[in-house]
Scaffold this motif. Structure first.
Motif, PDB file in Angstrom:
ATOM      1  N   LEU A  55      39.212  42.856  48.407  1.00 21.53           N
ATOM      2  CA  LEU A  55      40.583  42.343  48.312  1.00 21.53           C
ATOM      3  C   LEU A  55      40.879  41.740  46.940  1.00 21.53           C
ATOM      4  O   LEU A  55      41.935  42.007  46.351  1.00 21.53           O
ATOM      5  N   VAL A  56      39.973  40.928  46.423  1.00 29.12           N
ATOM      6  CA  VAL A  56      40.222  40.279  45.129  1.00 29.12           C
ATOM      7  C   VAL A  56      40.259  41.305  43.999  1.00 29.12           C
ATOM      8  O   VAL A  56      41.073  41.193  43.071  1.00 29.12           O
ATOM      9  N   THR A  57      39.409  42.317  44.068  1.00 26.40           N
ATOM     10  CA  THR A  57      39.443  43.351  43.032  1.00 26.40           C
ATOM     11  C   THR A  57      40.763  44.115  43.059  1.00 26.40           C
ATOM     12  O   THR A  57      41.271  44.526  42.012  1.00 26.40           O
ATOM     13  N   GLY A  58      41.341  44.295  44.249  1.00 31.32           N
ATOM     14  CA  GLY A  58      42.663  44.908  44.313  1.00 31.32           C
ATOM     15  C   GLY A  58      43.703  44.085  43.574  1.00 31.32           C
ATOM     16  O   GLY A  58      44.511  44.618  42.805  1.00 31.32           O
ATOM     17  N   GLY A  59      43.687  42.769  43.792  1.00 34.55           N
ATOM     18  CA  GLY A  59      44.599  41.899  43.062  1.00 34.55           C
ATOM     19  C   GLY A  59      44.339  41.931  41.567  1.00 34.55           C
ATOM     20  O   GLY A  59      45.285  41.935  40.759  1.00 34.55           O
ATOM     21  N   ALA A  60      43.066  41.968  41.181  1.00 38.27           N
ATOM     22  CA  ALA A  60      42.721  42.021  39.762  1.00 38.27           C
ATOM     23  C   ALA A  60      43.212  43.314  39.123  1.00 38.27           C
ATOM     24  O   ALA A  60      43.700  43.324  37.983  1.00 38.27           O
ATOM     25  N   ALA A  61      43.096  44.425  39.848  1.00 34.58           N
ATOM     26  CA  ALA A  61      43.548  45.708  39.306  1.00 34.58           C
ATOM     27  C   ALA A  61      45.056  45.700  39.070  1.00 34.58           C
ATOM     28  O   ALA A  61      45.534  46.153  38.022  1.00 34.58           O
ATOM     29  N   ALA A  62      45.819  45.162  40.023  1.00 35.31           N
ATOM     30  CA  ALA A  62      47.272  45.095  39.847  1.00 35.31           C
ATOM     31  C   ALA A  62      47.633  44.198  38.668  1.00 35.31           C
ATOM     32  O   ALA A  62      48.505  44.540  37.851  1.00 35.31           O
ATOM     33  N   GLY A  63      46.994  43.036  38.566  1.00 39.29           N
ATOM     34  CA  GLY A  63      47.276  42.131  37.462  1.00 39.29           C
ATOM     35  C   GLY A  63      46.953  42.739  36.116  1.00 39.29           C
ATOM     36  O   GLY A  63      47.696  42.552  35.130  1.00 39.29           O
ATOM     37  N   THR A  64      45.848  43.490  36.042  1.00 42.24           N
ATOM     38  CA  THR A  64      45.462  44.120  34.779  1.00 42.24           C
ATOM     39  C   THR A  64      46.475  45.174  34.352  1.00 42.24           C
ATOM     40  O   THR A  64      46.834  45.268  33.167  1.00 42.24           O
ATOM     41  N   VAL A  65      46.941  45.971  35.308  1.00 43.93           N
ATOM     42  CA  VAL A  65      47.953  46.986  34.977  1.00 43.93           C
ATOM     43  C   VAL A  65      49.222  46.329  34.440  1.00 43.93           C
ATOM     44  O   VAL A  65      49.795  46.770  33.427  1.00 43.93           O
TER      45      VAL A  65
END
Length: 284
Positions: A55-65
């Protein structure tokens, strides 16, 4: 779409592995791993940290984009990304908890178990949103702080990719080594990118290094406590076990000091490289 896509990226290693609900200690009927129902999250006391990574990596991926894209209407786009992320995450959590709850044996123990898992999932959902907001921020210091928050969960996510294609004993040693040091590399690069030009940036260095030192022992403690069935139902014994496990992880024999030292070396090396490049550009 960024939020939805990033959430699916976070769930990808679990979905690729087959997405079978892990065996449950409180399952009502005898079954085998291959006969367990499908679940979008690995609900189970032994897989709480896996859920954190997904779940946290999903949030990190969106934030990075969003950080790379830098949209004109940043607040609107960020809010939409949060909505898309939560739509997938909440749907995955609801489906998985429903599947798990339908197969567990009746009784108070099973209800307490599900409530505990639900509480952990809710906290993790909040952490995923925080990761998105930090990494998508315009401020370099805020984004670097976000890297410190997601470094260890990202390593957990990478580890799930390795396990998606092989049993734990079949994963090559170099893969385990790369995953082991991935948080230090991420934090070190983020700190070198952040720099030390202001007090705020120096504070980010301290916070990120503190997270790198504390989060792995805390995760190890959680894994030890929730994975020990002997003390279930005895809060006093579980607190004692947690205290002893955390003290052991933070002690001289733990690996956190080496991880922090590695991050510092990478960060300092990055600062020196940046300084050399600036001098070279100014001379030309």
């Amino acid at each position: 779409m960024i939020g939805v896509g990033a959430a699916l990226v976070g769930l990808a290693p679990w979905l690729v592995s087959g997405a079978r609900l892990p065996l449950q200690n409180l399952w009502a009927a005898p079954t085998t791993p291959d006969d367990m129902p499908r679940a979008l999250l690995p609900i189970g006391q032994y897989h709480l940290l896996t859920i954190v990574g997904l779940l946290v990596t999903g949030g990190a991926a969106a934030g990075t984009v969003l950080r790379v894209w830098i949209p004109d209407r940043r607040r609107t786009v960020t809010g939409s990304a949060v909505a898309g992320l939560l739509a997938v995450h909440v749907a995955a959590a609801a489906q998985s908890l429903t599947v798990a709850g339908s197969g567990l044996s009746a009784g108070q123990t099973a209800r307490i178990y599900l409530v505990g898992i639900l509480a952990g999932v809710v906290v993790t959902l909040a952490a995923a949103v925080v990761a998105l907001l930090l990494l998508s921020a315009a401020s370099r210091t805020t984004a670097a702080l976000g890297v410190g928050l997601v470094a260890v969960p990202t390593a957990l996510w990478a580890g799930e990719w390795a396990l998606a294609f092989a049993e734990p004993f079949e994963v090559p040693a170099w893969v385990h080594l790369a995953i082991r040091w991935l948080p230090a590399v991420l934090v070190g690069c983020a700190l070198a990118w952040c720099g030390l030009a202001s007090m705020r940036r120096r504070a980010v260095w301290l916070v990120d290094l503190a997270l790198l030192w504390l989060v792995p022992p805390v995760f190890d403690t959680v894994r030890t406590v929730v994975g020990t069935r002997v003390y279930l139902g005895d809060p006093g014994a579980m607190l004692t076990l947690a205290r002893d496990a955390l003290s052991s992880s933070l002690g001289p024999g733990g690996g956190s000091a080496a991880t922090v030292a590695t991050a510092v070396v990478i960060a300092v090396a990055g600062l020196l490289v940046r300084a050399a490049l600036r001098r070279r550009r100014s001379s030309t």
